[in-house]
Design an enzyme around this catalytic site. Structure first.
Site, PDB file in Angstrom:
ATOM      1  CG  HIS A   1      -2.145  -0.883   0.951  1.00  0.00           C
ATOM      2  ND1 HIS A   1      -3.274  -0.445   0.295  1.00  0.00           N
ATOM      3  CD2 HIS A   1      -2.364  -2.189   1.216  1.00  0.00           C
ATOM      4  CE1 HIS A   1      -4.146  -1.434   0.202  1.00  0.00           C
ATOM      5  NE2 HIS A   1      -3.622  -2.500   0.752  1.00  0.00           N
TER       6      HIS A   1
ATOM      7  CD  GLU B   1     -11.129  -7.190  -2.426  1.00  0.00           C
ATOM      8  OE1 GLU B   1     -10.006  -6.660  -2.503  1.00  0.00           O
ATOM      9  OE2 GLU B   1     -12.047  -6.704  -1.729  1.00  0.00           O
TER      10      GLU B   1
ATOM     11  CG  ASP C   1      -6.299  -8.113  -1.779  1.00  0.00           C
ATOM     12  OD1 ASP C   1      -5.113  -8.395  -1.503  1.00  0.00           O
ATOM     13  OD2 ASP C   1      -7.017  -7.427  -1.040  1.00  0.00           O
TER      14      ASP C   1
ATOM     15  CB  CYS D   1     -10.820  -0.077  -8.368  1.00  0.00           C
ATOM     16  SG  CYS D   1     -11.037  -1.411  -7.171  1.00  0.00           S
TER      17      CYS D   1
END
Length: 537
Positions: A188, A427, A451, A498
């Site tokens: 992240h 995901e 993911d 996304c």
């Protein structure tokens, strides 16, 4: 000049001074002291320094985020002068003849544990506060305190590693680049670097003595130069100027449609982590927000964000986007995004553990607070709600049931809201293979390719040792995406991407051919993706 090779995260150049970021956590060892009173004098001096730091942080927060959000630092000051807290430290130093650092760290752990065990949610939340003040005191005592608020000019930030909770609290206007010793290109923090449009390199054996020296980060090659010579400095400066010329050409695409030459329209949205990212979305001409990572509201806070605090953030984003779509993903805490005040137990495999929708359906008071804030904010713009980490139809039905109950509460209280689109993240392989059934229950799918790749390939995307086999272009991943698009359309749901893969222009044609409706990318990738779409036949 010294030259080091790492792995690149974002293709851009940065030139500036090195700032060595040291985590608050300090390894504290127990030491015997001969003079307890001298140690207490030392502790009191550290306490005054820490209180002065909190004063500075409070004043800065007051100007930037307002009195309500700055109040936490006033709470920290009061806790640092709490008699019970101080008495515990003094008694340990005097009674056990130990060093102040150890007394503070032990007292902090004891008080945090005591608060965490209380039934009252407010008192449980104080556990994170007492840890924070104790870490600050230990840092001052050990001489390792690093305060980002003290930065003057923008810097190249270097660290062993950076957690999402650390990066999200930094003053991003002061950061030219991230360089870390550890970390993964799929973390992240890497995603944040791309969102911020700054170069980042991982896998560099950074040295503390580089602090204050001039450095160059070449995000194209993953090279870091320390004390560059004149020739290298001029070459990299020229590369930066060339970058700017390319950006200028891309800026000419502002205001133009994201449409292929044959007339296929793609909705091109942006991924954001907070209110401050909206400026980047508008600057890069985003057509909407396809992923608002709401968990960053929790990562930025020392306590559970209240309904009013969340409403303020969602409302501001909705209003700033002026009627354009804003898709807010509900809380996705867990895995690599840990928050102390949630008091989550340590897990052997957190990526597949207690996280995201699983926490929300289990701890519904947290979920309901967020849903109330989101529905109230919907009255001020075009908000959609998206549930993450879905693996079953039952989870969707339960989430929608709770949402309907919250709507009923608001109606009874005469609080306005709009009917909102409801969607889910795809995901997990489970969601892929039941996507036809899931599509009947929602308005849209958003494929989280980060993911999805991790779970499909059974590869921990946070593990840098596996970066070489983490392949988001793997046939299994691409076939899963195609399946989701086809099944979503069968059930009447629009489908977007996304995850970071949405910005991979080598796959733009493939996604358009599959029938994708929307791509949501980091703001800095909006114009390059628009260019790629417009070049397709």
């Amino acid at each position: 000049m010294e030259q080091y090779q790492g792995k690149t995260i974002f293709n851009k150049i940065a030139i500036g001074k090195v700032f060595f970021y040291q985590k608050k956590e300090t390894q504290v060892k127990r030491r015997h002291v001969e003079d307890a009173e001298a140690e207490i004098v030392r502790f009191n001096a550290a306490k005054e320094t820490a209180l002065a730091q909190l004063d500075q942080i409070y004043e800065k927060a007051l100007k930037e985020v307002g009195a309500d959000n700055a109040a936490v630092f006033e709470v920290h000051k009061m806790m640092m002068e709490d008699e019970d807290y101080l008495d515990s430290i003094y008694n340990m130093i005097r009674g056990e003849l130990i060093n102040a650092e150890y007394a503070v760290a032990t007292t902090g752990d004891n008080f945090a544990e005591m608060f965490a065990q209380m039934d009252d949610a407010y008192m449980q939340a104080r556990a994170a506060d007492v840890r924070d003040i104790s870490e600050r005191l230990v840092a001052v005592l050990c001489g390792t305190g690093t305060d980002m608020h003290a930065l003057g000019e923008p810097v190249i930030l270097m660290a062993d590693d950076l957690a999402p909770s650390e990066t999200v609290q930094m003053d991003k206007s002061k950061i030219l680049s991230f360089v870390t010793r550890h970390g993964s290109s799929n973390s992240h923090t890497a995603i944040l670097a791309r969102t911020m449009n700054i170069p980042a390199v991982i896998g560099i054996d950074i040295q503390e003595e580089w602090a204050g020296k001039t450095a160059i980060v070449d995000g194209y090659t993953g090279t870091v130069f320390i004390d560059p010579d004149e020739t290298t400095l001029e070459q990299m400066s020229a590369k930066m100027r060339d970058d700017e010329r390319k950006q200028q050409l891309l800026r000419e695409l502002r205001g133009k449609e994201t449409i292929t030459r044959s007339g296929k329209k793609i909705h091109l949205y942006a991924n954001i982590g907070g209110v401050s990212d909206v400026a980047q979305v508008l600057q890069n001409d985003g057509e909407g927000i396809g992923l608002f990572r709401s968990e960053f509201l929790y990562l930025e806070s020392d306590t559970f964000p209240t309904e009013e605090e969340q409403l303020k953030a969602y409302k501001m984003v909705a209003q700033n986007m002026a009627g354009k779509k804003v898709v807010v993903r509900t809380l996705d805490i867990g895995a690599d995004k840990q928050v102390d005040y949630f008091n989550l137990e340590k897990e052997d495999n957190p990526a597949m553990g207690y996280r995201a929708i699983r926490i929300c359906l289990d701890r519904q008071e947290i979920f309901r607070t967020q849903l109330r804030a989101l529905l109230r904010a919907s009255a001020f713009g075009n908000i959609s709600i998206m549930f993450p980490m879905i693996i079953s139809v039952q989870e969707v039905l339960e989430s929608k049931r709770i949402l309907e109950e919250v709507k009923t509460e608001l109606r009874e209280q005469n609080i306005p809201y709009k009917d909102v689109e409801v969607g889910i993240m795809i995901e997990t392989p489970a969601a892929v293979w039941i996507s036809e059934e899931l599509a009947k229950e929602v308005d849209f799918f958003s494929i989280g390719t980060n993911d999805l790749t991790q779970y499909t390939l059974a590869i921990d995307r946070q593990n840098p040792k596996l970066d070489n086999i983490y392949d988001s272009h793997h046939p299994a991943v691409l076939r899963s995406i195609r399946t989701v698009i086809e099944n979503g359309h069968k059930g009447g749901a629009w489908v977007g991407i996304c995850g970071e893969l949405g910005a991979d222009t080598s796959l733009t044609e493939t996604f358009v051919e599959m029938g994708i409706d929307e791509l949501s990318v980091s703001p800095s990738f909006i114009l390059p993706v628009r260019e790629a779409v417009r070049n397709l036949r």
